[in-house]
Design a protein around this motif. Structure first.
Motif, PDB file in Angstrom:
ATOM      1  N   TRP A 161       0.860  -1.179   0.000  1.00  0.00           N
ATOM      2  CA  TRP A 161       0.000   0.000   0.000  1.00  0.00           C
ATOM      3  C   TRP A 161       0.902   1.235   0.000  1.00  0.00           C
ATOM      4  O   TRP A 161       1.312   1.738   1.042  1.00  0.00           O
ATOM      5  CB  TRP A 161      -0.907  -0.002   1.228  1.00  0.00           C
ATOM      6  CG  TRP A 161      -1.907  -1.117   1.217  1.00  0.00           C
ATOM      7  CD1 TRP A 161      -1.679  -2.426   1.534  1.00  0.00           C
ATOM      8  CD2 TRP A 161      -3.281  -1.037   0.859  1.00  0.00           C
ATOM      9  NE1 TRP A 161      -2.823  -3.156   1.408  1.00  0.00           N
ATOM     10  CE2 TRP A 161      -3.829  -2.331   0.996  1.00  0.00           C
ATOM     11  CE3 TRP A 161      -4.113   0.011   0.447  1.00  0.00           C
ATOM     12  CZ2 TRP A 161      -5.171  -2.602   0.724  1.00  0.00           C
ATOM     13  CZ3 TRP A 161      -5.447  -0.273   0.185  1.00  0.00           C
ATOM     14  CH2 TRP A 161      -5.962  -1.563   0.312  1.00  0.00           C
ATOM     15  N   ASP A 199      -0.797   6.080   1.600  1.00  0.00           N
ATOM     16  CA  ASP A 199      -1.513   5.932   2.866  1.00  0.00           C
ATOM     17  C   ASP A 199      -2.944   6.431   2.787  1.00  0.00           C
ATOM     18  O   ASP A 199      -3.803   6.002   3.572  1.00  0.00           O
ATOM     19  CB  ASP A 199      -0.779   6.682   3.978  1.00  0.00           C
ATOM     20  CG  ASP A 199       0.547   6.017   4.331  1.00  0.00           C
ATOM     21  OD1 ASP A 199       0.715   4.832   3.979  1.00  0.00           O
ATOM     22  OD2 ASP A 199       1.405   6.680   4.952  1.00  0.00           O
ATOM     23  N   ARG A 223      -5.652   3.746   2.313  1.00  0.00           N
ATOM     24  CA  ARG A 223      -5.874   2.709   3.329  1.00  0.00           C
ATOM     25  C   ARG A 223      -7.248   2.790   4.000  1.00  0.00           C
ATOM     26  O   ARG A 223      -7.857   1.744   4.265  1.00  0.00           O
ATOM     27  CB  ARG A 223      -4.757   2.770   4.377  1.00  0.00           C
ATOM     28  CG  ARG A 223      -3.383   2.513   3.780  1.00  0.00           C
ATOM     29  CD  ARG A 223      -2.308   2.314   4.828  1.00  0.00           C
ATOM     30  NE  ARG A 223      -1.017   2.010   4.218  1.00  0.00           N
ATOM     31  CZ  ARG A 223       0.022   1.489   4.862  1.00  0.00           C
ATOM     32  NH1 ARG A 223      -0.075   1.239   6.155  1.00  0.00           N
ATOM     33  NH2 ARG A 223       1.152   1.235   4.220  1.00  0.00           N
ATOM     34  N   VAL A 263     -11.652  -6.513  12.066  1.00  0.00           N
ATOM     35  CA  VAL A 263     -10.351  -6.396  11.401  1.00  0.00           C
ATOM     36  C   VAL A 263      -9.955  -4.926  11.255  1.00  0.00           C
ATOM     37  O   VAL A 263      -8.795  -4.550  11.490  1.00  0.00           O
ATOM     38  CB  VAL A 263     -10.401  -7.101  10.031  1.00  0.00           C
ATOM     39  CG1 VAL A 263      -9.123  -6.827   9.250  1.00  0.00           C
ATOM     40  CG2 VAL A 263     -10.594  -8.596  10.211  1.00  0.00           C
ATOM     41  N   CYS A 264     -10.912  -4.068  10.882  1.00  0.00           N
ATOM     42  CA  CYS A 264     -10.619  -2.638  10.740  1.00  0.00           C
ATOM     43  C   CYS A 264     -10.227  -2.018  12.076  1.00  0.00           C
ATOM     44  O   CYS A 264      -9.340  -1.158  12.137  1.00  0.00           O
ATOM     45  CB  CYS A 264     -11.832  -1.908  10.156  1.00  0.00           C
ATOM     46  SG  CYS A 264     -12.145  -2.259   8.410  1.00  0.00           S
ATOM     47  N   LEU A 301      -6.701  -3.007  12.746  1.00  0.00           N
ATOM     48  CA  LEU A 301      -5.788  -2.273  11.882  1.00  0.00           C
ATOM     49  C   LEU A 301      -5.597  -0.830  12.333  1.00  0.00           C
ATOM     50  O   LEU A 301      -4.542  -0.238  12.105  1.00  0.00           O
ATOM     51  CB  LEU A 301      -6.305  -2.287  10.438  1.00  0.00           C
ATOM     52  CG  LEU A 301      -6.255  -3.621   9.698  1.00  0.00           C
ATOM     53  CD1 LEU A 301      -6.936  -3.493   8.340  1.00  0.00           C
ATOM     54  CD2 LEU A 301      -4.815  -4.093   9.524  1.00  0.00           C
ATOM     55  N   GLY A 328      -2.400  -2.164  15.452  1.00  0.00           N
ATOM     56  CA  GLY A 328      -1.449  -2.218  14.359  1.00  0.00           C
ATOM     57  C   GLY A 328      -1.010  -0.874  13.824  1.00  0.00           C
ATOM     58  O   GLY A 328       0.035  -0.782  13.178  1.00  0.00           O
ATOM     59  N   ARG A 329      -1.789   0.171  14.055  1.00  0.00           N
ATOM     60  CA  ARG A 329      -1.484   1.511  13.551  1.00  0.00           C
ATOM     61  C   ARG A 329      -1.303   1.500  12.034  1.00  0.00           C
ATOM     62  O   ARG A 329      -0.528   2.265  11.472  1.00  0.00           O
ATOM     63  CB  ARG A 329      -0.237   2.094  14.222  1.00  0.00           C
ATOM     64  CG  ARG A 329      -0.359   2.259  15.723  1.00  0.00           C
ATOM     65  CD  ARG A 329      -1.424   3.271  16.070  1.00  0.00           C
ATOM     66  NE  ARG A 329      -1.119   4.589  15.531  1.00  0.00           N
ATOM     67  CZ  ARG A 329      -1.960   5.629  15.581  1.00  0.00           C
ATOM     68  NH1 ARG A 329      -3.170   5.470  16.105  1.00  0.00           N
ATOM     69  NH2 ARG A 329      -1.608   6.791  15.088  1.00  0.00           N
ATOM     70  N   TRP A 330      -2.013   0.609  11.363  1.00  0.00           N
ATOM     71  CA  TRP A 330      -1.945   0.553   9.907  1.00  0.00           C
ATOM     72  C   TRP A 330      -2.904   1.569   9.294  1.00  0.00           C
ATOM     73  O   TRP A 330      -2.623   2.140   8.248  1.00  0.00           O
ATOM     74  CB  TRP A 330      -2.299  -0.861   9.446  1.00  0.00           C
ATOM     75  CG  TRP A 330      -2.079  -1.110   7.991  1.00  0.00           C
ATOM     76  CD1 TRP A 330      -0.904  -1.437   7.382  1.00  0.00           C
ATOM     77  CD2 TRP A 330      -3.060  -1.065   6.953  1.00  0.00           C
ATOM     78  NE1 TRP A 330      -1.095  -1.596   6.035  1.00  0.00           N
ATOM     79  CE2 TRP A 330      -2.407  -1.378   5.743  1.00  0.00           C
ATOM     80  CE3 TRP A 330      -4.428  -0.794   6.918  1.00  0.00           C
ATOM     81  CZ2 TRP A 330      -3.083  -1.424   4.523  1.00  0.00           C
ATOM     82  CZ3 TRP A 330      -5.099  -0.839   5.713  1.00  0.00           C
ATOM     83  CH2 TRP A 330      -4.429  -1.146   4.540  1.00  0.00           C
ATOM     84  N   LEU A 331      -4.021   1.788   9.967  1.00  0.00           N
ATOM     85  CA  LEU A 331      -4.974   2.819   9.562  1.00  0.00           C
ATOM     86  C   LEU A 331      -4.771   4.083  10.402  1.00  0.00           C
ATOM     87  O   LEU A 331      -4.276   4.017  11.526  1.00  0.00           O
ATOM     88  CB  LEU A 331      -6.415   2.324   9.736  1.00  0.00           C
ATOM     89  CG  LEU A 331      -6.962   1.355   8.677  1.00  0.00           C
ATOM     90  CD1 LEU A 331      -8.337   0.881   9.085  1.00  0.00           C
ATOM     91  CD2 LEU A 331      -7.015   2.002   7.307  1.00  0.00           C
TER      92      LEU A 331
END
Length: 390
Positions: free
Chosen positions: A247, A250, A253, A301-302, A305, A309-312
């Motif tokens: 990705w 950012d 995402r 899951v969101c 994240l 996870g700090r992915w979003l």
């Protein structure tokens, strides 16, 4: 400096030995970009990072983007969620009406700004429509109109029909255009993103709104059939891309929440089109429960994240973060039906959890947006995540 190659006897001797006596004339190539002149083929248009001062100087309604309509879309979806929970919980009608009024005012102002941009700078609209990362967000504008048509149920039915007949065909035309460019043009892996679900979700929501109007039941079935098929296609394509590619941008995402929102919209659309009114004690059918349960899993899951996870939601706030708001609103709307049908404690917990997340997302992002607006950081020229522009 010194003698030219043609005057150098040693060099000419080597050239005769190699069989090449031709000495080309040097050609000067200007690679500098001069103001007021056309760019040469060697010029590469770079987009350098913009400072806050530059963004404040460029502050204008001409920089309204399609994805900016995620703000009235999220607020309108929240009004729909509060309107739906009146059947299960004691919520005053003034709550959803106030939120809907705020969303309608914001949508009208942004729509006027977009119309000004289309008249004053039509090339910007054309470039956005040709941009593979932006053109799918036009569905946010159309989906806002469908949301307000849904909220007007029981008020002015003539105006409601007018909005639906202008928004629903536009949603279908946009979906056909997107399918056309997806098949015709060559795309790279960076172009595949969950935002491709936006046009499909708009057609699915058009089926929900159309079925609430007695005269448009057949049209609603058309929209559901088209939206359901292409939702499965785009879900598989974007999900497989999400787990196999990087990705890079950012800002794309938050679009992963559309996977969740699409599942809930299909569940709502199927139950609406089936024609059987929801009653307490009658459970969901297998089809509806499949997509409702899948949407709940994607919601978990969101959340993972976003927080552990700090992915979003990493980095500074962007208007693309509003893509999280509408799927959470649809989750609350779907959970209200789950609460109405089952009525047990777990259904109440699911509804309140969805409502808390929806309110939190809309409130925090509205505060960020107002801060950027008063700080003249929005609307602004969009940042480019890569060195080359589209």
């Amino acid at each position: 400096k010194g003698a030219s190659p043609a005057e150098d006897a040693g060099l000419m001797g080597w050239r005769r030995l190699l069989g090449n006596e031709y000495v080309p004339v040097p050609v000067e190539v200007n690679q500098m970009i001069k103001v007021g002149t056309a760019k040469s083929l060697l010029d590469v248009p770079y987009k350098f990072p913009k400072t806050d001062d530059t963004q404040r100087e460029s502050w204008s309604a001409a920089y309204i983007q399609f994805e900016d309509f995620g703000m009235p879309l999220g607020l309108g979806g929240l009004a729909v969620a509060f309107k739906a929970i009146r059947d299960t919980d004691d919520v005053h009608h003034s709550v959803w009406q106030t939120i809907a009024l705020i969303a309608a005012c914001i949508h009208c102002l942004m729509l006027l700004a977009l119309m000004y941009k289309a008249v004053r700078y039509p090339t910007k609209i054309y470039n956005d429509m040709m941009n593979p990362m932006k053109r799918h967000a036009l569905s946010a504008v159309i989906l806002c109109n469908l949301l307000f048509a849904y909220l007007m149920e029981g008020f002015d039915w003539k105006f409601q029909h007018f909005i639906w007949w202008t928004a629903a065909p536009a949603a279908l035309v946009h979906l056909v255009f997107m399918l056309y460019v997806w098949i015709k043009n060559r795309h790279s892996s960076e172009h595949i993103n969950p935002g491709m679900i936006f046009p499909v979700a708009t057609c699915l929501f058009a089926s929900i709104v159309g079925h609430t109007m007695v005269d448009f039941g057949e049209a609603a079935q058309w929209f559901f059939g088209i939206g359901f098929l292409f939702f499965i296609i785009t879900l598989v394509a974007t999900f497989s891309h999400g787990i196999t590619y990087h990705w890079s941008d950012d800002r794309m995402r938050p679009m992963v929440a559309l996977w969740m929102g699409g599942c809930f919209i299909i569940q709502l659309a199927f139950q609406t089109i089936s024609g059987e009114p929801l009653q307490a004690g009658e459970p969901f059918d297998l089809f509806s429960m499949t997509f409702f349960a899948s949407g709940c899993i994607l919601f978990v899951v969101c959340v993972l994240l976003a927080y552990p996870g700090r992915w979003l939601l990493r980095g500074r706030f962007e208007m693309s973060n509003w893509a999280l708001a509408f799927p959470l609103d649809i989750f609350a709307l779907s959970a209200s039906q789950y609460r109405l049908v089952y009525g047990h404690t777990f259904s109440k917990f699911v509804l309140y959890m969805a409502l808390v997340f929806a309110v939190w997302a809309n409130f925090t992002m509205l505060c960020h947006t107002l801060t950027n607006l008063f700080g003249r950081r929005w609307p602004r020229p969009p940042q480019k995540w890569g060195p080359l522009r589209f």
